[in-house]
Design a protein around this motif. Structure first.
Motif, PDB file in Angstrom:
ATOM      1  N   VAL A  95      59.153   6.135   9.553  1.00 15.09           N
ATOM      2  CA  VAL A  95      59.776   5.378   8.458  1.00 15.09           C
ATOM      3  C   VAL A  95      58.999   4.087   8.204  1.00 15.09           C
ATOM      4  O   VAL A  95      58.796   3.688   7.049  1.00 15.09           O
ATOM      5  CB  VAL A  95      61.260   5.102   8.774  1.00 15.09           C
ATOM      6  CG1 VAL A  95      61.871   4.182   7.731  1.00 15.09           C
ATOM      7  CG2 VAL A  95      62.044   6.409   8.831  1.00 15.09           C
ATOM      8  N   ILE A  96      58.536   3.441   9.251  1.00 11.08           N
ATOM      9  CA  ILE A  96      57.711   2.238   9.066  1.00 11.08           C
ATOM     10  C   ILE A  96      56.390   2.598   8.385  1.00 11.08           C
ATOM     11  O   ILE A  96      55.906   1.858   7.501  1.00 11.08           O
ATOM     12  CB  ILE A  96      57.481   1.529  10.406  1.00 11.08           C
ATOM     13  CG1 ILE A  96      58.804   0.965  10.934  1.00 11.08           C
ATOM     14  CG2 ILE A  96      56.454   0.400  10.258  1.00 11.08           C
ATOM     15  CD1 ILE A  96      58.724   0.374  12.323  1.00 11.08           C
TER      16      ILE A  96
ATOM     17  N   VAL B 251      64.977   8.863  -1.079  1.00  8.12           N
ATOM     18  CA  VAL B 251      63.588   9.339  -0.990  1.00  8.12           C
ATOM     19  C   VAL B 251      63.472  10.372   0.125  1.00  8.12           C
ATOM     20  O   VAL B 251      64.313  10.453   1.017  1.00  8.12           O
ATOM     21  CB  VAL B 251      62.608   8.177  -0.717  1.00  8.12           C
ATOM     22  CG1 VAL B 251      62.637   7.167  -1.864  1.00  8.12           C
ATOM     23  CG2 VAL B 251      62.907   7.491   0.609  1.00  8.12           C
ATOM     24  N   GLN B 252      62.402  11.149   0.052  1.00  7.45           N
ATOM     25  CA  GLN B 252      62.020  12.068   1.120  1.00  7.45           C
ATOM     26  C   GLN B 252      60.699  11.570   1.704  1.00  7.45           C
ATOM     27  O   GLN B 252      59.703  11.463   0.999  1.00  7.45           O
ATOM     28  CB  GLN B 252      61.852  13.492   0.579  1.00  7.45           C
ATOM     29  CG  GLN B 252      63.143  14.129   0.096  1.00  7.45           C
ATOM     30  CD  GLN B 252      64.084  14.489   1.231  1.00  7.45           C
ATOM     31  OE1 GLN B 252      63.651  14.861   2.314  1.00  7.45           O
ATOM     32  NE2 GLN B 252      65.386  14.379   0.971  1.00  7.45           N
ATOM     33  N   ILE B 253      60.697  11.234   2.981  1.00 11.36           N
ATOM     34  CA  ILE B 253      59.522  10.676   3.641  1.00 11.36           C
ATOM     35  C   ILE B 253      58.767  11.798   4.330  1.00 11.36           C
ATOM     36  O   ILE B 253      59.282  12.464   5.226  1.00 11.36           O
ATOM     37  CB  ILE B 253      59.933   9.598   4.658  1.00 11.36           C
ATOM     38  CG1 ILE B 253      60.647   8.448   3.937  1.00 11.36           C
ATOM     39  CG2 ILE B 253      58.735   9.105   5.448  1.00 11.36           C
ATOM     40  CD1 ILE B 253      61.252   7.425   4.863  1.00 11.36           C
ATOM     41  N   GLN B 254      57.546  11.999   3.907  1.00  8.34           N
ATOM     42  CA  GLN B 254      56.700  13.043   4.492  1.00  8.34           C
ATOM     43  C   GLN B 254      55.611  12.376   5.316  1.00  8.34           C
ATOM     44  O   GLN B 254      54.995  11.387   4.892  1.00  8.34           O
ATOM     45  CB  GLN B 254      56.072  13.903   3.392  1.00  8.34           C
ATOM     46  CG  GLN B 254      55.412  15.163   3.909  1.00  8.34           C
ATOM     47  CD  GLN B 254      56.415  16.200   4.403  1.00  8.34           C
ATOM     48  OE1 GLN B 254      57.367  16.525   3.712  1.00  8.34           O
ATOM     49  NE2 GLN B 254      56.199  16.725   5.601  1.00  8.34           N
ATOM     50  N   ASN B 255      55.368  12.900   6.508  1.00  6.17           N
ATOM     51  CA  ASN B 255      54.340  12.355   7.382  1.00  6.17           C
ATOM     52  C   ASN B 255      53.463  13.496   7.856  1.00  6.17           C
ATOM     53  O   ASN B 255      53.945  14.589   8.145  1.00  6.17           O
ATOM     54  CB  ASN B 255      54.991  11.632   8.562  1.00  6.17           C
ATOM     55  CG  ASN B 255      54.007  10.828   9.379  1.00  6.17           C
ATOM     56  OD1 ASN B 255      53.197  11.372  10.116  1.00  6.17           O
ATOM     57  ND2 ASN B 255      54.070   9.510   9.254  1.00  6.17           N
ATOM     58  N   SER B 256      52.167  13.232   7.967  1.00  2.93           N
ATOM     59  CA  SER B 256      51.227  14.282   8.352  1.00  2.93           C
ATOM     60  C   SER B 256      51.459  14.790   9.766  1.00  2.93           C
ATOM     61  O   SER B 256      50.985  15.868  10.140  1.00  2.93           O
ATOM     62  CB  SER B 256      49.788  13.769   8.222  1.00  2.93           C
ATOM     63  OG  SER B 256      49.574  12.641   9.062  1.00  2.93           O
TER      64      SER B 256
ATOM     65  N   ILE C 108      61.795  13.387   6.128  1.00  5.94           N
ATOM     66  CA  ILE C 108      62.932  12.572   6.544  1.00  5.94           C
ATOM     67  C   ILE C 108      63.631  12.073   5.286  1.00  5.94           C
ATOM     68  O   ILE C 108      63.002  11.465   4.417  1.00  5.94           O
ATOM     69  CB  ILE C 108      62.475  11.385   7.406  1.00  5.94           C
ATOM     70  CG1 ILE C 108      61.904  11.885   8.744  1.00  5.94           C
ATOM     71  CG2 ILE C 108      63.617  10.401   7.647  1.00  5.94           C
ATOM     72  CD1 ILE C 108      61.278  10.787   9.584  1.00  5.94           C
ATOM     73  N   ALA C 109      64.927  12.332   5.190  1.00  2.00           N
ATOM     74  CA  ALA C 109      65.716  11.870   4.044  1.00  2.00           C
ATOM     75  C   ALA C 109      66.160  10.434   4.287  1.00  2.00           C
ATOM     76  O   ALA C 109      66.709  10.120   5.344  1.00  2.00           O
ATOM     77  CB  ALA C 109      66.923  12.759   3.835  1.00  2.00           C
ATOM     78  N   ALA C 110      65.918   9.560   3.326  1.00  2.00           N
ATOM     79  CA  ALA C 110      66.232   8.138   3.499  1.00  2.00           C
ATOM     80  C   ALA C 110      66.805   7.557   2.217  1.00  2.00           C
ATOM     81  O   ALA C 110      66.551   8.058   1.116  1.00  2.00           O
ATOM     82  CB  ALA C 110      64.977   7.367   3.900  1.00  2.00           C
ATOM     83  N   ASN C 111      67.572   6.496   2.396  1.00  2.00           N
ATOM     84  CA  ASN C 111      68.040   5.675   1.282  1.00  2.00           C
ATOM     85  C   ASN C 111      67.416   4.292   1.413  1.00  2.00           C
ATOM     86  O   ASN C 111      67.428   3.706   2.506  1.00  2.00           O
ATOM     87  CB  ASN C 111      69.558   5.543   1.295  1.00  2.00           C
ATOM     88  CG  ASN C 111      70.270   6.847   0.969  1.00  2.00           C
ATOM     89  OD1 ASN C 111      69.729   7.705   0.270  1.00  2.00           O
ATOM     90  ND2 ASN C 111      71.471   7.010   1.476  1.00  2.00           N
ATOM     91  N   ILE C 112      66.888   3.784   0.320  1.00  3.78           N
ATOM     92  CA  ILE C 112      66.372   2.422   0.287  1.00  3.78           C
ATOM     93  C   ILE C 112      67.404   1.560  -0.426  1.00  3.78           C
ATOM     94  O   ILE C 112      67.794   1.840  -1.561  1.00  3.78           O
ATOM     95  CB  ILE C 112      65.017   2.331  -0.428  1.00  3.78           C
ATOM     96  CG1 ILE C 112      64.017   3.327   0.176  1.00  3.78           C
ATOM     97  CG2 ILE C 112      64.460   0.908  -0.343  1.00  3.78           C
ATOM     98  CD1 ILE C 112      62.671   3.357  -0.545  1.00  3.78           C
TER      99      ILE C 112
END
Length: 325
Positions: A94-95, A4-9, A15-19
Motif C-alpha cells: 500500500v505504501i 481503488v485496486q492496488i496492483q503490485n508486481s 488489494i482493494a482500498a479506499n482513499i
C-alpha cells in the motif's frame, strides 16, 4: 472517498482500498498520509476506515484503508487466509502505491492499526522505514494469542490438527473455514462464554453496530500454522526507531490487548518518541467505535501525528499543511 485496486508486481492479485480525503482536498498539493490497517477478521469499512480513517481524514490527512489479501474485496485464494507475513507485506504494498500519488508526501507517511492491525503496523515499522510514525490502537500480538487462548494453550496440538487438515484439503477434501465468533450473544452465553472480549466482539461484528459485508470473522484453519510461530514485537528493542503511540483500555479481556500494548511500549526503547495512553474506563472493543473511548484516543492521536507528520517535521511548503497545525 475514492475506491481503488492496488496492483503490485510481487503478487498476482490486487488489494482493494479506499482513499479518504481531507476537507478542501486539492490534488495539486501534497499531504501527510496515513495507512490504516484493520483487525483480524475485519475489513476496511469497519473501525479502521469508518472510525479512525474518517476521523484522521477530517483532521487534514490523506488516509488509505484497505482489505487484507485473501479477505474482504481484495484478491487472493483460497479465501480467508490470515497470514501475518502477508499482512505486513500488504502494508508495504500500500505504501508502494501511495508514493506514486502526486498528492502524497512520501516523507510524511504514518500508519495506524487496530487490534491485530495494531500488531501488524508495529511489526511493519521494524523494517519499513518509509513509515515515520506509528499508532497502535489496542494492539494484539496475534502469534501470542494463538499460542495461548486461541489454541487452548495447546499450540503443538493445534499445529498437528492444522497439518492433518491441510493434507486432507490437498487431497481434495472440503476446506475447513472456522467462524471466529458465536452467531450472537445469546448463543455465546448458552455455550458458557462469559469473557468480556468474546461478548463484546460478538456485539460488534454480529450486529448492525459494526457488521459489514466484508467483515466475515472467518479463518481458513489449515493455512494458519505460521501464525503460531510469529511474534509481532520481535526485535522491537533494536528496530522500532520511529515515534510510536500505543492506546490500551484497562478493562481487560481474554484477548490480551492491554498486556500486549504494555509489552511493546516497554520494549520500544529505541523509539524516538514512545507514548502510552491507558484508558481506565475503556475495553478493547470500546476502542473500536464507542464515542467516549474513541474520542479519548483521538485526542492523543491527532497531536501525535501532527507533531511527527505535520508542521513540526521538515516540510518544503508549510502552506500545504493548512489543516495540520
Amino acid at each position: 472517498m475514492k475506491s481503488v485496486q492496488i496492483q503490485n508486481s510481487d503478487m498476482p492479485w490486487s488489494i482493494a482500498a479506499n482513499i479518504l480525503f481531507p476537507p478542501g482536498f486539492d490534488e495539486s498539493r501534497t499531504y501527510p498520509t496515513i495507512v490504516s490497517v484493520h483487525p483480524f477478521g475485519s475489513c476496511k469499512e469497519q473501525t479502521s476506515g469508518n472510525v479512525y480513517g474518517n476521523a484522521l481524514a477530517k483532521e487534514g490527512f490523506v488516509v488509505i484503508t484497505y482489505d487484507a489479501s485473501y479477505q474482504g474485496e481484495s484478491g487472493g485464494a483460497p479465501r480467508w487466509i490470515e497470514s501475518p507475513s502477508q499482512r505486513v507485506e500488504d502494508i508495504s504494498h500500500v505504501i508502494d502505491y501511495a508514493v506514486t500519488l502526486s498528492y502524497v508526501d512520501a516523507d510524511r507517511i504514518g500508519v495506524i492499526g487496530v487490534c491485530a492491525g495494531g500488531g501488524y503496523v508495529i511489526n511493519a515499522a521494524l523494517t519499513e522505514k518509509r513509515i515515520k510514525a506509528v499508532a497502535a490502537i489496542t494492539p494484539i500480538n496475534l502469534g501470542r494469542l494463538f499460542r495461548e487462548g486461541f489454541s487452548e494453550f495447546n499450540p503443538l496440538g493445534t499445529l498437528e490438527a492444522m497439518s492433518t487438515q491441510r493434507t486432507k484439503e490437498a487431497r481434495g477434501e472440503e476446506l475447513q473455514v472456522n467462524e471466529l465468533l458465536p452467531q450472537n450473544i445469546e448463543t455465546a452465553r448458552t455455550n458458557g462464554l462469559t469473557d468480556r472480549d468474546v461478548l463484546e466482539a460478538t456485539d460488534y461484528y454480529k450486529t448492525p453496530r459494526g457488521q459489514k459485508p466484508g467483515g466475515w470473522t472467518r479463518m481458513l484453519f489449515s493455512h494458519a500454522q505460521k501464525i503460531l510461530s510469529w511474534d509481532a514485537f520481535a526485535f522491537a528493542e533494536t528496530l522500532l526507531t520511529q515515534p510510536v503511540m500505543v492506546v490500551v483500555g484497562e478493562k481487560i479481556g481474554a484477548f490480551g490487548a492491554y498486556r500486549d500494548g504494555i509489552e511493546v511500549y516497554s520494549r520500544a526503547t529505541t523509539s524516538k518518541d514512545r507514548q502510552i495512553v491507558s484508558l481506565e474506563n475503556s475495553s478493547h472493543y470500546d476502542l473500536y467505535d464507542k464515542p467516549e473511548a474513541v474520542e479519548l484516543a483521538l485526542n492523543k492521536i491527532f497531536p501525535f501525528f501532527k507533531m511527527h507528520l505535520g508542521k513540526n517535521a521538515s516540510i518544503q511548503n508549510e502552506s500545504d499543511y493548512t489543516n495540520i497545525k
